[in-house]
Scaffold this active site. Structure first.
Site, PDB file in Angstrom:
ATOM      1  N   GLN A   1      11.407  11.422 -48.716  1.00  0.00           N
ATOM      2  CA  GLN A   1      11.881  10.211 -48.064  1.00  0.00           C
ATOM      3  C   GLN A   1      10.854   9.083 -48.194  1.00  0.00           C
ATOM      4  O   GLN A   1      11.116   7.960 -47.765  1.00  0.00           O
ATOM      5  CB  GLN A   1      12.147  10.501 -46.585  1.00  0.00           C
ATOM      6  CG  GLN A   1      13.262  11.510 -46.366  1.00  0.00           C
ATOM      7  CD  GLN A   1      13.361  11.945 -44.914  1.00  0.00           C
ATOM      8  OE1 GLN A   1      12.570  12.742 -44.421  1.00  0.00           O
ATOM      9  NE2 GLN A   1      14.344  11.405 -44.218  1.00  0.00           N
TER      10      GLN A   1
ATOM     11  N   HIS B   1      14.576   7.526 -51.135  1.00  0.00           N
ATOM     12  CA  HIS B   1      14.663   6.157 -50.627  1.00  0.00           C
ATOM     13  C   HIS B   1      14.104   5.128 -51.597  1.00  0.00           C
ATOM     14  O   HIS B   1      13.842   3.987 -51.206  1.00  0.00           O
ATOM     15  CB  HIS B   1      13.941   6.059 -49.282  1.00  0.00           C
ATOM     16  CG  HIS B   1      14.630   6.813 -48.194  1.00  0.00           C
ATOM     17  ND1 HIS B   1      14.013   7.178 -47.018  1.00  0.00           N
ATOM     18  CD2 HIS B   1      15.901   7.291 -48.110  1.00  0.00           C
ATOM     19  CE1 HIS B   1      14.867   7.833 -46.257  1.00  0.00           C
ATOM     20  NE2 HIS B   1      16.017   7.915 -46.895  1.00  0.00           N
TER      21      HIS B   1
ATOM     22  N   CYS C   1      16.879  -7.096 -58.888  1.00  0.00           N
ATOM     23  CA  CYS C   1      17.699  -8.264 -58.579  1.00  0.00           C
ATOM     24  C   CYS C   1      19.060  -7.789 -58.062  1.00  0.00           C
ATOM     25  O   CYS C   1      19.736  -6.987 -58.723  1.00  0.00           O
ATOM     26  CB  CYS C   1      17.887  -9.143 -59.815  1.00  0.00           C
ATOM     27  SG  CYS C   1      19.026 -10.528 -59.546  1.00  0.00           S
TER      28      CYS C   1
ATOM     29  N   CYS D   1      14.906 -14.145 -58.953  1.00  0.00           N
ATOM     30  CA  CYS D   1      14.982 -13.457 -60.240  1.00  0.00           C
ATOM     31  C   CYS D   1      14.738 -14.450 -61.375  1.00  0.00           C
ATOM     32  O   CYS D   1      15.373 -15.516 -61.441  1.00  0.00           O
ATOM     33  CB  CYS D   1      16.345 -12.802 -60.386  1.00  0.00           C
ATOM     34  SG  CYS D   1      16.623 -12.005 -61.991  1.00  0.00           S
TER      35      CYS D   1
ATOM     36  N   SER E   1      10.499  13.844 -39.134  1.00  0.00           N
ATOM     37  CA  SER E   1      11.158  14.049 -37.845  1.00  0.00           C
ATOM     38  C   SER E   1      12.660  14.244 -38.013  1.00  0.00           C
ATOM     39  O   SER E   1      13.348  14.604 -37.058  1.00  0.00           O
ATOM     40  CB  SER E   1      10.900  12.854 -36.925  1.00  0.00           C
ATOM     41  OG  SER E   1      11.466  11.674 -37.484  1.00  0.00           O
TER      42      SER E   1
ATOM     43  N   ASN F   1       5.975  20.131 -38.877  1.00  0.00           N
ATOM     44  CA  ASN F   1       5.873  18.726 -38.472  1.00  0.00           C
ATOM     45  C   ASN F   1       5.109  18.649 -37.164  1.00  0.00           C
ATOM     46  O   ASN F   1       5.135  19.587 -36.360  1.00  0.00           O
ATOM     47  CB  ASN F   1       7.280  18.139 -38.268  1.00  0.00           C
ATOM     48  CG  ASN F   1       7.267  16.642 -38.064  1.00  0.00           C
ATOM     49  OD1 ASN F   1       6.845  15.888 -38.936  1.00  0.00           O
ATOM     50  ND2 ASN F   1       7.727  16.191 -36.896  1.00  0.00           N
TER      51      ASN F   1
END
Length: 275
Positions: free
Chosen positions: A99, A117, A125, A176, A218, A242
């Protein structure tokens, strides 16, 4: 069952081919703060709708990002990243879904990585789809905003190559160079959908493994939690490592409240080759 011991984690994972899902907690030891760790400050990330719909928000984001991305560019993999790469090279880890957008898994030597992600080093653009490197955009922003970097005082870096700074109202953003359209980091914002092709590849990675290891997440957002649910539905054992509770704990055979760097290093030295 909640483990609390490395031995129980090893007992569940030993002999299995592992898919691994990582979150921001894996990168904290590289100097990139977590969004939702137990010691993390309250954050309000910019949404896709804010970025595209409000020039002021967009200017604020690019000003902060212009500082923050250079920090991420200088970070290096930590022991946890290196341990996962070593496990992949031994054939224990068959693939990694992250992630994070920091590319530290690739820098550590992991080969089969899905950047769920996106990645911080590219800009896209939204009109014509042209992709450029973040370093190329940085050069343009430096020309448009002479002296800006020198004027920024102490800052806090956030996980998405962002930085927390206040004085952004005079920052000049770049459009752009091909079509004049809106440029956006090639990362998935809050309120934006992960590309379907990327999600399908991640599901396939989980399906091809014998078990799922979650490290440093998480699992607050659905984009990562869905793979834990999928693994549970298909009967694969799940281990969650974790600091603090996660939304995926109820699906896990074992959870371990511990740091990822030391735990993944121990696993790389302890787990036998997959059967």
């Amino acid at each position: 069952m909640t483990a609390g011991s490395l031995a129980e984690v090893v007992d569940v994972l030993a002999g299995h081919r592992l898919a691994v899902l990582t979150g921001a907690g894996v990168s904290t030891d590289s100097g990139i703060p977590d969004y939702r760790g137990p010691d993390s400050p309250q954050r309000t990330p910019m949404t896709f709708q804010q970025f595209t719909g409000d020039e002021g928000f967009r200017r604020h984001y690019w000003a902060r990002n212009h500082v923050g991305w250079k920090h991420v560019h200088r970070t290096i993999p930590n022991a946890g990243h290196r341990a996962l790469a070593a496990l992949e090279h031994r054939g224990v880890v068959t693939g990694l879904i992250t992630q994070n957008v920091d590319l530290l898994h690739e820098a550590a030597g992991s080969r089969h990585v899905i950047d769920l992600h996106g990645r911080y080093d590219r800009v896209r653009c939204l009109s014509c789809g042209t992709v450029i490197s973040r370093s190329d955009l940085a050069a343009r922003l430096d020309l448009l905003n002479p002296g800006f970097m020198e004027a920024v005082a102490d800052i806090e870096i956030a996980p998405d190559a962002d930085a927390v700074i206040e004085k952004t109202s005079h920052f000049v953003i770049a459009d752009c160079a091909v079509c004049g359209g809106m440029l956006k980091p090639d990362i998935v914002y809050f309120g934006e959908t992960v590309p379907r092709e990327r999600v399908d590849r991640a599901y396939a990675m989980v399906d091809a493994a014998d078990a799922l290891l979650v490290a440093g997440s998480s699992l607050t957002v659905q984009s990562g939690l869905r793979f834990v649910r999928h693994a549970a539905q298909t009967g694969k054992p799940i281990v969650v490592v974790n600091r603090g509770a996660t939304r995926g704990d109820k699906y896990a055979a074992v959870t371990l409240d511990a740091g990822t760097s030391e735990t993944l290093t121990d696993l790389s030295e302890t787990l036998p080759a997959a059967r």
